[in-house]
Write an enzyme that holds these catalytic residues in place. Structure first.
Site, PDB file in Angstrom:
ATOM      1  CD  GLU A  27     -27.187   3.520  44.319  1.00 49.40           C
ATOM      2  OE1 GLU A  27     -26.570   2.817  43.504  1.00 49.40           O
ATOM      3  OE2 GLU A  27     -26.627   3.992  45.286  1.00 49.40           O
ATOM      4  CB  THR A  79     -26.234   9.977  47.388  1.00 49.60           C
ATOM      5  OG1 THR A  79     -26.048   9.148  48.297  1.00 49.60           O
ATOM      6  CG2 THR A  79     -25.516  10.073  46.089  1.00 49.60           C
TER       7      THR A  79
HETATM    8  N1  HSE Z   1     -20.004   7.677  44.177  1.00 49.75           N
HETATM    9  C1  HSE Z   1     -21.310   8.136  44.620  1.00 49.75           C
HETATM   10  C2  HSE Z   1     -20.934   9.521  45.532  1.00 49.75           C
HETATM   11  C3  HSE Z   1     -22.132   7.411  45.656  1.00 49.75           C
HETATM   12  O1  HSE Z   1     -20.022   9.872  46.039  1.00 49.75           O
HETATM   13  O2  HSE Z   1     -21.856  10.397  45.312  1.00 49.75           O
HETATM   14  C4  HSE Z   1     -21.352   6.630  46.693  1.00 49.75           C
HETATM   15  O3  HSE Z   1     -22.174   5.900  47.423  1.00 49.75           O
END
Ligand code: HSE
Length: 308
Positions: free
Chosen positions: A128, A181
């Site tokens: 990921e 992201t």
């Molecule tokens: N915790 C991470 C974010 C990924 O908020 O950037 C969440 O899917």
């Protein structure tokens, strides 16, 4: 060689104030991967997805996770994967984590289940990281383990499964907007006021207690993020109005799922308000000329699993 089929559920990272540490798996949506042993390497022979995804194993989250697990197992043999994306990319529902978790699980299963589910979190997270630019396990951990999870440390990995809220109905709405992201992390503040840090910490801790005690009301009171949500809200057109409408429709809390653009609202199963809240969320986005997909979900307590 015989094919197996693995399902990996959608996940909500952060659960509001628990940035990078809280996450939960939800029922309904997910990715499916079919896998079988081959003589060597990782071959991605089919990808079913609305968008184009790389089929080179070292550029695809499922492929990277499969390679990592083969390495951990010390296997010289390989695996062929067919990927069917049920989760939209860049949606905030842990799409890349789901493919990675499914592939990691499949390889471990094909090669004798020598690794525990927890051991699959680092390889899936490494995969990921390739697309998100950050190593965080708030999607991969709940996706593999099921339920809600809390991460204390990434290196060495220490993740706890923190329980179940039976009454929880989660209304998911995914607007037709892509938020990557990587980009949603780049806009985050480098420093935050102490007062905001304390509020988020208190709420995140209470959310853990809520899951441990099966306490819906405590979750509802604590679902409040004063640090990340105000910054990321601008990536989601109409966010403030959509949230206000959902609260007026009876939701007990609304937050961004992971890095967005998916939002989730919560209600108590016995309130019978889920459909009204879902309609409100969809209508609100429509006012902003944005189409969306929606779902009424519960927690998925099983996590990544074999299916027929
Ligand atoms: N915790 C991470 C974010 C990924 O908020 O950037 C969440 O899917």
């Amino acid at each position: 060689m015989e094919w197996i089929k693995v399902f990996a559920p959608a996940t909500i990272g952060n659960i509001g104030p628990g940035f990078d540490v809280l996450g939960m798996a939800i029922s309904g949506w997910g990715d499916v991967i079919q896998a079988r042993k081959i003589d060597s390497g990782v071959l991605i022979s089919e990808i079913r997805c609305e968008h184009e995804l790389p089929s080179d194993a070292d550029k695809n989250t499922a492929g990277i996770a499969a390679l990592e697990v083969l390495k951990l197992l010390g296997e010289n043999d390989g695996v062929e994967l067919k990927i069917s994306k049920g989760l939209p990319l860049g949606s905030g529902l842990g799409s890349s984590a789901a493919s990675a978790a499914a592939a990691a699980f499949a390889v471990n299963h094909l090669y004798g289940e020598k690794l525990a589910r927890e051991d699959l979190i680092p390889p899936a997270t490494k995969a990921e990281e390739y697309v998100s630019g950050g190593f965080f396990v708030d999607n991969t951990a709940p996706c593999l383990l099921g339920g809600a999870t809390l991460t204390r440390s990434k290196h060495p990995l220490e993740v706890s499964r923190i329980g179940h809220i039976e009454d929880l109905h989660i209304i998911i709405v995914t607007p037709d907007v892509v938020v990557l992201t990587r980009e949603a992390r780049e806009i985050l503040p480098k420093t935050i006021p102490l007062e905001d840090f304390v509020k988020n910490m208190a709420n995140a801790c209470q959310i853990s207690v809520a899951f441990a005690r099966n306490d819906y009301d405590l979750l509802a009171r604590s679902l409040n993020d004063v640090v990340i949500e105000p910054v990321r809200a601008r990536l989601i057109p109409g966010y403030k109005g959509v949230k206000e409408d959902a609260l007026k429709a009876g939701a007990d809390g609304v937050a961004i799922s992971g890095s967005g653009p998916t939002l989730f609202a919560i209600t108590n199963r016995s309130s019978n308000r889920s459909t009204i809240i879902e309609d409100s969320l969809v209508r609100s986005f429509k006012k902003n000329d944005i189409q969306c997909k929606s779902l009424i979900a519960e927690m998925d307590m099983e996590g990544t699993r074999l299916i027929d």
